[in-house]
Motif scaffolding. Structure first.
Motif, short mmCIF file in Angstrom:
data_model
loop_
_atom_site.label_atom_id
_atom_site.label_comp_id
_atom_site.label_asym_id
_atom_site.label_seq_id
_atom_site.Cartn_x
_atom_site.Cartn_y
_atom_site.Cartn_z
N GLY A 178 0.78 -1.38 0.09
CA GLY A 178 0.01 -0.06 -0.35
C GLY A 178 1.26 1.22 -0.20
N PRO A 179 0.16 3.22 0.10
CA PRO A 179 1.33 4.00 0.15
C PRO A 179 2.04 4.07 1.17
N ALA A 180 2.66 4.15 0.90
CA ALA A 180 3.65 5.11 2.85
C ALA A 180 3.70 6.19 3.29
N PHE A 181 3.33 6.16 4.29
CA PHE A 181 3.14 7.11 5.71
C PHE A 181 3.75 8.09 5.68
N ILE A 182 4.07 9.50 5.12
CA ILE A 182 4.91 10.22 5.52
C ILE A 182 4.42 11.51 6.38
#
Length: 841
Positions: A178-182
């Motif tokens: 899934g997308p990485a958290f920033i």
């Protein structure tokens, strides 16, 4: 042709035997042999070492695609004792036959040998890896945790097991991140205004920053950084436990909001627990106990003195000058507490090599002041050393060496270390020049004096240029040796005045303020006995021009010297052609160069940048640079004094023409850790030494050579070059060198490693008195003469050193014509076998 067919047949048979081995021989019917792990992340296969290390269960290791150690293990009998009992001891006929052929003692010895060999097979081999589903689930959890800790909070992981009918199984792990958290925002909540002020002063170096991907390790390092920074700003009671973080990801659209929390100190009493703001501590007093031991710690101190605010104590007479001790202690009285001062003090005190296990303790005098107590236990003032060695070489059949040494600590009461060592050796030469010589006809003796001062020894104050936290030191050394009946026989004298300091834990600087070397050859008449190739060439030409009969040889040294004078006379004798004249000129120039005395007075600076974090770091680089200037001071002095020049237009000091040159070297080493004990190592090197002024060439001891176990391994040391010349000299050297080495290292099993390598490079003469076009570097076209060697090797890691065996093959040999240089001698008969300790680079 028959030999080639035999080799091919043997290879086919061996391969067939290995292939026929049953890998599942020791696997039960209900189990599976794990043969392969595959990790697929976001539909892409991942073979990185980081991911591979997360897998709890791995297949048996393979060499060239074959699990050799598994097959070796399978050849062992699992129940050897029961088999021997049934087949030997319980079999009356076989027992009777064996005891008739062998005695009972011999039989027991034979059985013990078979058991021992069976045990060796098990130890050396590798048991089959039986698949365990629990370990697979554990691997899935570890894959999930790894990605969560690196910002992929929505990660999912699973596995697929694919069993086969032959009791083998393959596992595939599927990971969707899934997308990485920033990190979106960072806020702070700090209970103490003082701590908040100090924190803001260090915030520019923060490791957790907006816009960066979330990584748990960054928060751990940031906690450590905050604690270190605040403790170095006076917060004596501050620790990592006072720093925490709040992570908010709810309704943030894949963003992370971070809160930095720094609490007050918590003080626990028997009845209550209270919180108090932190205070900045000052070091009010520094006590240094110069002769502390456990037995005398509680006894009264007889001598006390105060120096620059420091209080020094000793039970007996004060052995050290106060400045020598206080310079090593970075904790200063009446200053703000800094934790780094204690770290630097430990390092500097250890580097003095005068004390063992220094100890530094802080005692809180009030709620904002400290007393620092430094406890020093001196090492013994005198230390004796002694070593002996027995050796053999291509020069001597046997050699004996004795090396006694004496070390005196604190010799001038300033924590200086003085060492005096001697060398005495005798040996028996293999080729005696005089049959009347005694058996031990080789001898060497010498003495070496070394003084180490734990500061820069200078009439000027250098503290502002090189502060004491850089661990500056001065080394002064004098040595002299004398050798007889080894080559030309020689006496040497060296003197060195050196500064050393480290601006950081990665960089070390080294300055030879002056270095003096004097070499005196005592037996120059022995030259053509030592350098036999030169003599053979000279002798051959003498026969070719009918100077001597074909069945005679030139006598050494009279006839060789007379023939050289005759052949090099002006005009050249008619019977000597241009090729012969060129060879004779080269022989004479080399003879004069290697037999003349040398005087070198030089200054040099060296820098080393080593980014290794520890001895086990396999992903690093090392850069070395060195610049050396020789002869300039003597040249200027000769001009000022109006000294006369010799017949070769050179100034002389004590009847020796001193050397004048500039020399520089660049050396870069890089290692890449590719994972699974797989290392790619590279080394590039360039060095040049240019003579000028009083010299037209470089002293032999300062020149470059190529080949050897740590250079181009397809050639022996000193055998390569210069350039494309077909030199037959015993020692080939020049004043310009280029080298490149690339090596792939990989593990075979346990502590046995292997490597394949390519080495390239050569040496040339440049800007000196050598005129041979093949040996000189006149343009970039000379780069076509770079020699290339390749090969493979084995290395066994003994932990404290690595034993290395390499085989190098001449892949591109510039000594041949340009159309016939590739793979001309690429075979085992022309290979070079190298034995070394530790890695070549």
């Amino acid at each position: 042709m028959k030999l080639q067919l035999f080799k091919i047949s043997i290879t086919i048979v061996v391969f067939a035997l290995i292939s026929s081995c049953d890998a599942v021989k020791r696997v039960s019917e209900s189990d599976y042999l794990l043969t392969d792990n595959t990790v697929v992340i976001n539909d892409k296969k991942d073979n990185s070492e980081t991911i591979a290390n997360l897998i709890s269960q791995k297949p048996n290791r393979k060499i060239l695609g074959v699990p050799l150690r598994l097959h070796l293990y399978n050849t062992a009998r699992p129940n050897i004792d029961s088999i021997l009992q049934v087949k030997v001891y319980d079999n009356a006929k076989k027992m009777a036959w064996k005891t008739k052929v062998l005695s009972r003692k011999q039989l027991e010895k034979d059985i013990a040998t078979r058991k021992g060999f069976n045990s060796w097979l098990k130890r050396t081999g590798e048991a089959p890896v039986i698949w365990e589903e629990e370990k697979t689930r554990k691997s899935v959890t570890r894959l999930q945790n790894y990605h969560i800790n690196n910002g992929w909070f929505d990660v999912t992981a699973s596995y697929t097991a694919t069993p086969a009918d032959d009791k083998r199984i393959k596992i595939q792990y599927e990971v969707n991140t899934g997308p990485a958290f920033i990190i979106d925002s960072i806020t702070k909540k700090i209970e103490s205004p003082l701590v908040e002020l100090l924190y803001e002063a260090t915030q520019k170096d923060a490791l957790v920053k907006t816009g960066a991907q979330y990584r748990t390790v960054d928060f751990e390092q940031e906690r450590n950084r905050i604690s270190t920074e605040l403790r170095n700003r006076g917060l004596f009671r501050f620790g990592q436990e006072h720093v925490s973080f709040e992570i908010d990801t709810i309704g943030t659209n894949k963003k992370v909001n971070v809160g930095v929390l720094i609490s007050n100190q918590i003080i626990t009493n028997p009845d209550t627990t209270i919180t108090k703001p932190f205070k900045i501590f000052k070091v009010d007093k520094v006590n240094i106990y110069t002769d502390d031991t456990f037995a005398t710690r509680d006894l009264p101190y007889q001598n006390t003195l105060t120096y620059n605010g420091y209080h020094l104590y000793s039970h007996g007479k004060m052995r050290y000058r106060p400045k020598a001790i206080t310079d090593a202690v970075f904790i200063a009285p009446k200053t703000i507490f800094r934790d780094i001062d204690r770290t630097r003090s430990y390092r500097y005190l250890n580097e003095l090599r005068t004390f063992k296990y220094p100890e530094i303790k802080y005692v809180a005098e009030t709620d904002s002041s400290l007393i620092a107590n430094v406890y020093l236990t001196p090492l013994k003032k005198f230390s004796l050393g002694f070593s002996a060695e027995v050796s053999q070489s291509n020069i001597q059949s046997v050699g004996l060496a004795l090396n006694p040494s004496l070390q005196i600590r604190n010799i001038f009461r300033g924590a200086e270390t003085f060492e005096i060592s001697a060398i005495t050796s005798v040996g028996a030469s293999k080729d005696k020049n005089n049959i009347d010589d005694p058996f031990f006809d080789i001898n060497e003796y010498g003495i070496d004096l070394r003084l180490r001062i734990p500061r820069l020894f200078s009439p000027f104050n250098t503290d502002k240029i090189i502060p004491k936290y850089m661990s500056p030191s001065t080394r002064i050394s004098l040595s002299t040796t004398s050798q007889t009946n080894i080559g030309l026989d020689r006496q040497t004298f060296t003197g060195n005045f050196n500064y050393n300091w480290s601006p950081s834990n990665k960089i070390t600087n080294n300055l030879d303020l002056f270095n003096v070397q004097y070499v005196r050859n005592l037996n120059v008449e022995n030259y053509f006995r030592v350098y036999e190739n030169s003599y053979n060439s000279l002798n051959t030409i003498a026969k070719e021009v009918n100077y001597i009969p074909s069945d005679a040889d030139l006598g050494i040294p009279e006839e060789t010297n007379i023939f050289l004078d005759y052949a090099l006379n002006d005009p050249t004798p008619n019977e000597i052609n241009s090729d012969q004249l060129s060879t004779l000129t080269s022989i004479n120039e080399r003879k004069n160069r290697l037999t003349e005395n040398n005087l070198i007075f030089s200054t040099s600076f060296g820098l080393t940048r080593d980014v290794r974090t520890n001895l086990f770091d396999e992903d690093f680089s090392i850069f070395r640079f060195r610049l050396e200037l020789a002869g300039n001071m003597l040249s200027n002095a000769s001009k000022l004094l109006g000294l006369e020049k010799d017949e070769n237009d050179r100034y002389e000091i004590f009847n020796v023409a001193f050397s004048q040159y500039v020399k520089t070297e660049f050396d870069y080493i890089k290692h890449w850790d590719l994972g699974k004990k797989n290392i790619l190592a590279m080394r590039t090197y360039a060095g040049i030494a240019i003579p000028y002024g009083n010299s037209t060439n470089i002293p032999f001891s300062k020149s470059f050579f190529a080949g050897g176990a740590n250079d181009n391994r397809a050639w022996t040391a000193y055998s390569l070059g210069p350039g494309s010349s077909e030199s037959r000299n015993e020692f080939n050297e020049a004043n310009f060198k280029l080298a490149l080495g690339i090596e792939q290292r990989f593990n075979l099993f346990e502590d046995l490693n292997a490597a394949i390598f390519i080495d390239a490079g050569n040496i040339w003469n440049v800007l000196d008195d050598v005129e041979d076009d093949k040996a000189t570097f006149t343009s970039l076209d000379a780069l076509k003469d770079i020699a290339i060697g390749s090969g493979f090797g084995l290395r066994y890691d003994f932990s404290f050193f690595v034993f290395r065996f390499d085989i190098g093959f001449k892949t591109y040999d510039p000594s041949y014509t340009e159309l016939n240089r590739w793979f001309r001698d690429y075979n085992f008969s022309n290979a070079v076998y190298n034995i070394g300790i530790n890695y070549p680079f």
